[in-house]
Design an enzyme around this catalytic site. Sequence first.
Site, short mmCIF file in Angstrom:
data_model
loop_
_atom_site.label_atom_id
_atom_site.label_comp_id
_atom_site.label_asym_id
_atom_site.label_seq_id
_atom_site.Cartn_x
_atom_site.Cartn_y
_atom_site.Cartn_z
N ASP A 9 0.85 -1.19 0.00
CA ASP A 9 0.00 0.00 0.00
C ASP A 9 0.88 1.24 0.00
OD1 ASP A 9 0.84 0.37 2.62
OD2 ASP A 9 -1.16 0.21 3.52
N CYS A 66 2.47 -3.69 4.05
CA CYS A 66 1.68 -2.49 4.35
C CYS A 66 2.31 -1.87 5.59
CB CYS A 66 0.19 -2.82 4.50
SG CYS A 66 -0.26 -3.91 5.87
N THR A 68 1.83 -2.53 8.82
CA THR A 68 2.17 -3.60 9.78
C THR A 68 2.34 -4.96 9.12
OG1 THR A 68 -0.17 -4.06 10.09
CG2 THR A 68 0.86 -2.50 11.64
N HIS A 99 7.62 -25.30 8.33
CA HIS A 99 6.55 -26.00 9.05
C HIS A 99 5.15 -25.73 8.48
CE1 HIS A 99 8.91 -26.69 13.08
NE2 HIS A 99 9.59 -27.06 12.01
N HIS A 134 4.31 -32.14 9.50
CA HIS A 134 3.85 -30.78 9.19
C HIS A 134 2.84 -30.79 8.05
CE1 HIS A 134 6.80 -29.36 11.96
NE2 HIS A 134 7.77 -29.98 11.29
C1 RB5 Z 1 -2.57 2.33 6.53
O1 RB5 Z 1 -2.74 3.47 7.31
C2 RB5 Z 1 -2.44 1.11 7.42
O2 RB5 Z 1 -3.64 0.85 8.07
C3 RB5 Z 1 -1.96 -0.08 6.63
O3 RB5 Z 1 -0.75 0.21 6.02
C4 RB5 Z 1 -1.73 -1.37 7.39
O4 RB5 Z 1 -0.89 -1.15 8.48
C5 RB5 Z 1 -2.92 -2.14 7.76
O5 RB5 Z 1 -2.86 -3.24 8.32
#
Ligand code: RB5
Length: 156
Positions: A9, A66, A68, A99, A134
């Site tokens: 993203d 993205c 996270t 695994h 596994h």
């Molecule tokens: C974008 O602000 C953020 O929500 C996205 O990059 C991601 O972390 C979502 O899981």
Amino acid sequence: MKKLVIGNDHVAVDMKNELKAYLEEKGYEVINVGTDSSESFNYPISGYKAAKMVASGEVDGGILICGTGVGISLAANKVKGIRACVCSEPFSAKLSKQHNNSNMIAFGARVIGIEMAKMIVDEWLNAEFMGGRHQNRVDMIMEIEETQGLGAVDGE
Ligand code: RB5
């Protein structure tokens, strides 16, 4: 694994570009289905596109980034056949292949730096699924996906 897809993203454009160049230098073909703009972009779009390419066998594996790694992997995991794992360090990345036979790896551009991202991807690409006990567990995960049930629990 020689042909990969990468999805991202708006938060992860720089990390995507650096990783793509890094992998291409190593001889991988990397198809970019993420955004190249810093304009707000809904990560399910690139997560879904990348996951479809992995599930269809068009590519050998996928990388998702993205903020996270969580949202984009959740979207990808809704596609049948996808096992996308969020890993912020190389140990989990390696084990996710050995695994869990992960076919996509995800991480967050707001969580880790580019050097850690390269290490994670290297470990993941160099690992092999170990099969054996596994395989049975991965089969159970895929049974839940396929049937929305689990014979070992439901007695079916
Ligand atoms: C974008 O602000 C953020 O929500 C996205 O990059 C991601 O972390 C979502 O899981």
